[in-house]
Design an enzyme around this catalytic site. Structure first.
Site, PDB file in Angstrom:
ATOM      1  N   CYS A 113      47.322  72.645 109.647  1.00 32.42           N
ATOM      2  CA  CYS A 113      47.328  73.465 108.734  1.00 32.42           C
ATOM      3  C   CYS A 113      47.197  73.099 107.296  1.00 32.42           C
ATOM      4  CB  CYS A 113      48.828  74.494 108.769  1.00 32.42           C
ATOM      5  SG  CYS A 113      48.739  75.346 110.162  1.00 32.42           S
ATOM      6  N   HIS A 240      52.229  77.339 102.556  1.00 31.38           N
ATOM      7  CA  HIS A 240      51.391  77.919 103.849  1.00 31.38           C
ATOM      8  C   HIS A 240      52.118  79.200 104.536  1.00 31.38           C
ATOM      9  CE1 HIS A 240      49.751  77.941 107.683  1.00 31.38           C
ATOM     10  NE2 HIS A 240      50.628  77.256 108.329  1.00 31.38           N
ATOM     11  N   ASN A 270      49.224  84.179 110.464  1.00 30.42           N
ATOM     12  CA  ASN A 270      49.008  82.590 110.031  1.00 30.42           C
ATOM     13  C   ASN A 270      47.511  82.183 110.520  1.00 30.42           C
ATOM     14  OD1 ASN A 270      48.946  79.962 109.901  1.00 30.42           O
ATOM     15  ND2 ASN A 270      50.781  79.385 111.128  1.00 30.42           N
TER      16      ASN A 270
END
Length: 313
Positions: A113, A240, A270
């Site tokens: 990520c 994030h 996500n």
């Protein structure tokens, strides 16, 4: 010394939707349970015939148009992704051909990520060195391809999408641009979040929650200290988009007011390395982010990896 400015931004969100009510029909869960623990109501899901390179290509086209540049202007392509169409060649190599670029460098970064921030940090180094004038930086992932939809602890989180920056060189020291980047890794926590060999995502949710909050809080504070900035100097924090509770905890620990935090997780989920550039682009489109704004980006991911970037748009 050259400086790196954000010349253009673009994103692509797949039309497919996977809602909490859809998941109620697939695993033992409920809308209330998911929202309470993650803040997610729905997820963007790519069509069966849409691959990561397709998502990245559409985001890249929009970023180039926003920058007023063509593919021929690019000197390099960097793509942060965990879900390439194939183990090799790279998604970046596919983009080089599909966009119609010259025979330039094209590289995928495998940093979970934090892939987009790692690619941005790499691009900044190449721009500052004078080796490149224009670089396409993409975060793109198709996490639905590696999600186990019988595992209620992970299937409620992950989604698909792509976001892109075009970063360009400027010799004007007063021009807005990237002020600082930093990325880190600690393999001690390797198996807290990983993909099984040839399989799906596995995660120790409680451990990752604590690690994520600590890592993003520390890197955010370190970046502010390194640049001599304070939270009062920051217009927007874009973390994030892993879990709304993580986002809230990081904002609280860093003393960032809620009205300065950009969150897209409720309706998008996500999508790994794509979350930050997508959130950036959506907030720019709706008028929140404006030219001249100062933004702090921060992320964490499996590895464990984490990082941050401070820039003036």
């Amino acid at each position: 010394m050259y400086k790196t400015r954000i010349a253009g931004v673009g994103s692509y969100i797949p039309e497919g939707r996977l809602t909490n009510h859809d998941l109620e029909q697939m695993v033992e869960t409920s809308d209330d349970w998911i929202v309470t623990r993650t803040g997610i109501s729905a997820r963007s899901i790519a069509a069966p015939d849409q691959y990561t390179s397709d998502l990245a290509f559409l985001a890249a086209q929009r970023a180039l148009a926003d920058a007023g540049l063509t593919a021929e202007d690019l000197d390099m392509i960097l793509v942060g992704t965990e879900t390439p169409d194939h183990p090799f060649p790279s998604v970046a190599c596919q983009l080089q051909h599909r966009l119609g670029c010259r025979a330039i460098s094209a590289v995928d970064l495998h940093v979970t990520c934090v892939g987009f921030l790692s690619a941005l940090e790499t691009a900044d180094a190449f721009i500052r060195s004078g080796k490149c004038r224009h670089i396409l930086v993409v975060g793109a992932d198709n996490l639905s391809r590696i999600t186990d939809y019988t595992d209620r602890t992970t299937c409620i989180l992950f989604s698909d999408g792509a976001g892109a920056f075009v970063v360009s060189q400027t010799a004007d020291p007063s021009h807005p641009g990237i002020l600082h980047t930093a990325t880190h890794a600690n393999g001690e926590h390797y198996f807290s979040l990983y993909q099984e060999r040839g399989g799906s995502i596995k995660m120790d949710g409680r451990k990752i929650f604590k690690l994520a909050v600590t890592a993003m809080t520390e890197t955010t504070k370190q970046t502010l200290e390194a640049t001599g900035k304070t939270i009062a100097d920051i217009d927007w924090l874009i973390p994030h988009q892993a879990n709304q509770r993580i986002i809230d905890a990081v904002a609280e620990h860093c003393e960032v007011p809620n009205e300065k935090v950009i969150s897209t997780i409720k309706y998008l989920g996500n999508n790994s390395s794509a979350t930050i550039p997508i959130a950036f682009d959506l907030a720019r489109q709706d008028g929140r982010i404006k030219r001249g704004d100062t933004l702090l980006l921060t992320a964490f991911g499996g590895g464990l990896v984490w990082g941050s970037a401070l820039l003036q748009f």
